[in-house]
Design an enzyme around this catalytic site. Structure first.
Site, PDB file in Angstrom:
ATOM      1  N   GLU A  84       0.790  -9.941  -2.351  1.00  0.00           N
ATOM      2  CA  GLU A  84      -0.499 -10.450  -2.692  1.00  0.00           C
ATOM      3  C   GLU A  84      -0.688 -10.115  -3.960  1.00  0.00           C
ATOM      4  O   GLU A  84      -1.302 -10.597  -5.174  1.00  0.00           O
ATOM      5  CB  GLU A  84      -1.340  -9.605  -1.896  1.00  0.00           C
ATOM      6  CG  GLU A  84      -1.455  -9.773  -0.607  1.00  0.00           C
ATOM      7  CD  GLU A  84      -2.946  -9.111   0.595  1.00  0.00           C
ATOM      8  OE1 GLU A  84      -2.011  -7.795  -0.093  1.00  0.00           O
ATOM      9  OE2 GLU A  84      -3.020  -9.261   1.089  1.00  0.00           O
TER      10      GLU A  84
ATOM     11  N   GLU B  86       1.258  -6.704   7.613  1.00  0.00           N
ATOM     12  CA  GLU B  86      -0.278  -6.059   7.942  1.00  0.00           C
ATOM     13  C   GLU B  86       0.062  -6.259   9.725  1.00  0.00           C
ATOM     14  O   GLU B  86      -0.352  -5.612   9.466  1.00  0.00           O
ATOM     15  CB  GLU B  86      -0.770  -6.392   7.275  1.00  0.00           C
ATOM     16  CG  GLU B  86      -1.009  -5.761   5.560  1.00  0.00           C
ATOM     17  CD  GLU B  86      -0.624  -6.441   4.873  1.00  0.00           C
ATOM     18  OE1 GLU B  86       0.036  -7.414   5.164  1.00  0.00           O
ATOM     19  OE2 GLU B  86      -0.469  -6.546   3.460  1.00  0.00           O
TER      20      GLU B  86
ATOM     21  N   GLY C 105       0.330  -5.608   0.058  1.00  0.00           N
ATOM     22  CA  GLY C 105      -0.106  -5.754  -1.141  1.00  0.00           C
ATOM     23  C   GLY C 105       0.587  -6.022  -2.374  1.00  0.00           C
ATOM     24  O   GLY C 105       0.469  -6.650  -3.048  1.00  0.00           O
TER      25      GLY C 105
ATOM     26  N   ALA D  49       0.628  -0.994   0.382  1.00  0.00           N
ATOM     27  CA  ALA D  49       0.344   0.463   0.129  1.00  0.00           C
ATOM     28  C   ALA D  49       0.765   1.144   0.050  1.00  0.00           C
ATOM     29  O   ALA D  49       1.799   1.104   0.516  1.00  0.00           O
ATOM     30  CB  ALA D  49      -1.267   0.091   1.666  1.00  0.00           C
TER      31      ALA D  49
END
Ligand code: NAD
Length: 700
Positions: free
Chosen positions: A105, A125, A102, A61
């Protein structure tokens, strides 16, 4: 442009390009979607490679979007991942340097992955009180195996790609590249080799099982409970991975989302996110832009090889900078060097430091008894006795010998830095570098900016702090700077609590239950009660009307200075740090109370915590208003990194914001009614009153 598109023969390459770590912010996501559309539309393109420019594949992010609605604006990360996963043309992620959160991911949404050695792979996270919210908890166990994936998700720690590639049965990487330099060529060759293979492999379709399911997850839950008692996120990570092993993929994704959203609203996650941003914001000084020129710091000198001087020197040795230490006498130098050696040797023994590194560090250390030997140092830090006369002599010597442009720093805890700067003809080069004890361990560094300290000096030391892995916070000049000025009020409250009916152990227990690493009395024993005693003698001479409990002075009159004398508020057994309550001390507290004519009352744990924590809050509000701290979050950083304030509460001001400042002020007004307390201290600071009147928080 934050994602580039290029075609190499029949392979399209999409390169994320959003420095410094290719964060997946809104603009990058839009550019990425456009590049994917182009790759899918061009008939000549048979396969797609996704990679990152510069220093990362992607760090996840974009922290600039943190907490703003932009983070979730379409196309959001989940949409990008489904775009990749459903692509009719194969997509290969080419990972290097950093693939985290992210970013990882996103890679798990690709059909194939190739990694360069040395890539840091993580789902961090949990460190901000969350879990991976874009399929990480559902896809990583399928790709890597349940146990290693759960370990990564629960700890948030990064693991190198080559380590993961060795795990038996892993399918995270289809192949490893020889190096970062050859990654793109190898990814292109790999993409060509699989371009016509169908069906396309999708992580979501892979099985996810653990042979001892129930028992394993029970074990994992117990482990996590023991390690993370104040944080809900780690246990939720276990739940999410267990769901991956039990439910269909889409149901698992829905469960992950629900857990993610619930965690977002917990005060723990809000506090950890606050801290994450606060730490990054601390290095920014409003009137010192990031492009301010810096002075080169290649060599360091330290004056005084005592408790602080030795620890300070170690920080620079650890960072590979040569250090010269100066003392008045050879004996003191020898003692100081022996302590440094002992500290390093203990690390070698524990296997935390390689012998070869230890030798390198010691080779960087030299000593002298003469100021003339220091003249070429770029930075000199003074850590001599806390007496203004001694500091004056040292700074006059430094002014005489140091080369022009050298930075002259004092580690003083309480003395007037402007006065110290005034002992030299170059006050623009002088500032405070206030390390915390033990200086080689504690992460906090208060950078004390004098009236005349030059901006390039500030910019330089903030960069130096980063190099020696400290979290630096800027403080203006006042008695005690940010941290010790606040702790004085906290200490006064702790004293009043004894006078009113508490024992030291009761006070410590209450705030330790709240989450403080140590209560005020155990902390006093660790730091040395004589230090506070000396400070009180000086300070309260200057402020004769100052109301405070005399119990700490009585304790010191008995010679109970703390751990170093084996006796303080508690007793200590040699070699151990356990605090053992002492009946004589309790009797001393009671006798003093009786001499004041006070009838003891039972004070609740809630009142203890509120009085101690709100005393920090009120003083902090004054500090902010006076401009001693640049921002509220800096004060939170000081308390978390320097004073053991619980991270899950985000620091005193974040905690006050969570409680609601109206409630905090109400409590202060109640405390002001207590005749045994200091009513004038409990007048809410003007800033606090204004915030309440405007319905605002410190964070705003
Ligand atoms: P210390 O007594 O352990 O060490 C001071 C050293 O300075 C001694 O080795 C002494 O021989 C040497 N020294 C004294 N006068 C000197 C001179 N004129 N020239 C060269 N060397 C001289 O003290 P410390 O605890 O290391 O504290 C040093 C400074 O750091 C003080 O200003 C103190 O306020 C500050 N400080 C201390 C702590 C702490 O917890 N101890 C924390 C932060 C800051």
């Amino acid at each position: 442009m934050s994602a580039h598109y290029q075609v190499h023969g029949e392979i399209a390459v999409i390169t994320l390009d959003n420095p410094p770590v290719n964060g997946l912010g809104y603009v990058t996501r839009v550019a990425f979607v456009a590049a994917m559309a182009q790759a899918l539309a061009e008939n000549a393109v048979q396969a797609i490679v996704i990679t990152g420019a510069g220093k990362a594949f992607s760090g996840g992010a974009d922290i600039k979007e943190f907490g703003s609605p932009k983070a979730f604006q379409e196309p959001h990360l989940l949409s990008l991942i489904s775009l990749l996963e459903s692509s009719p043309k194969p997509v290969v992620a080419a990972l290097h340097s950093v693939a985290m959160g992210g970013g990882l991911e996103l890679a798990l949404g690709c059909h194939y992955r190739i990694a360069a050695p040395g890539t840091s792979i993580a789902l961090p996270e949990v460190k901000i009180g969350l879990l991976p919210g874009a399929g990480g908890t559902q896809r990583l166990p399928r790709a890597l195996g349940v146990e290693p994936a759960l370990n990564m998700i629960v700890s948030g720690e990064a693991i190198q790609s080559e380590m993961l590639a060795m795990l038996p049965g892993q399918k995270l990487f289809d192949t490893m590249a020889a190096s970062k330099d050859s990654l793109l060529d190898e990814a292109l060759a790999f993409a060509r080799s699989i371009a016509s293979v169908r069906p396309l492999p999708r992580v979501r379709d892979w099985p996810c099982k653990h042979p001892q399911g129930e028992a394993y997850f029970q074990f994992a839950r117990n482990m996590v409970k023991g390690m993370a008692k104040n944080f809900p996120a780690p246990a939720k990570c276990v739940d999410a991975v267990e769901i991956a092993t039990k439910k269909k993929f889409d149901d698992g994704m829905a469960a992950e989302r629900e857990i993610f959203i619930n965690l977002m609203w917990t005060p723990e996650s809000r506090s950890l996110r606050h801290l994450f941003l606060a730490e990054r914001a601390a290095s920014k000084i409003p009137d010192v832009p990031s492009d301010t020129p810096q002075r080169a710091i290649q060599t360091v000198a330290v004056i005084g090889a005592g408790t602080m001087g030795g620890g300070i020197a170690m920080n620079f040795l650890n960072a590979g900078l040569p250090v010269k230490m100066l003392e008045m006498q050879q004996e003191a130098l020898d003692r100081g060097i022996a302590t440094i050696r002992k500290n390093y040797e203990a690390q070698v023994k524990k296997g935390k430091l390689k012998q070869e590194k230890y030798d390198q560090r010691m080779a960087l250390l030299s000593t002298t008894l003469s100021y003339d030997d220091l003249k070429d140092a770029d930075l000199v830090i003074e850590a001599v006795f806390e007496e203004i006369g001694v500091k004056e002599a040292v700074f006059k010597e430094l002014d005489r010998v140091m080369k022009p442009g050298a930075i002259l720093a004092s580690n003083t805890s309480t003395l007037d830095l402007n006065r110290i700067a005034g002992f030299t003809q170059r006050p623009q080069d002088v500032l405070g570098l206030h390390f915390f004890s033990p200086a080689n361990v504690m992460k906090l560094l208060e950078v004390v900016r004098g009236e005349k300290t030059a901006k390039d000096v500030m910019a330089t030391v903030m960069a130096v702090a980063k190099k020696i892995r400290k979290t630096a916070v800027v403080s203006g000049v006042c008695d005690g700077f940010i941290g010790n000025r606040m702790i004085e009020q906290y200490g006064r409250q702790a004293g009043f609590l004894l006078d009113e009916g508490c024992t030291p152990a009761q006070v410590d227990r209450a705030v330790e239950k709240f989450g403080m690493a140590m209560g005020p009395f155990r902390m006093g024993d660790l730091a040395g009660n004589d230090i506070g005693w000396a400070i009180r003698k000086r300070r309260y001479l200057e402020k004769p009307g100052m109301k405070y409990s005399k119990t700490a002075d009585l304790l010191c009159e008995k010679g109970r200075f703390g751990q170093k004398t084996g006796a303080g508020w508690y007793d200590y057994v040699p070699g151990k740090r356990d605090a053992i309550p002492n009946a004589e001390v309790v009797a001393m507290v009671e006798a003093h109370r009786a001499s004041l004519g006070i009838t003891p009352r039972k004070v609740s744990d809630e009142e203890i915590v509120q009085r101690l924590v709100f005393s920090l809050v009120n003083e902090a509000a004054h500090i902010l208003e006076e401009g001693i701290a640049n921002k509220a979050s800096d004060i939170d950083i000081v308390y978390i990194f320097g004073y053991g304030f619980p991270p899950h509460r985000g620091g005193p001001l974040q905690y006050a914001d969570e409680l609601g400042l109206f409630n905090v002020v109400q409590a202060m007004q109640r405390f002001a009614q207590n005749p045994l307390d200091d009513a004038s201290f409990w007048q809410p600071a003007p800033l606090l009153q204004r915030l309440v009147a405007d319905g605002k928080t410190f964070g705003q």
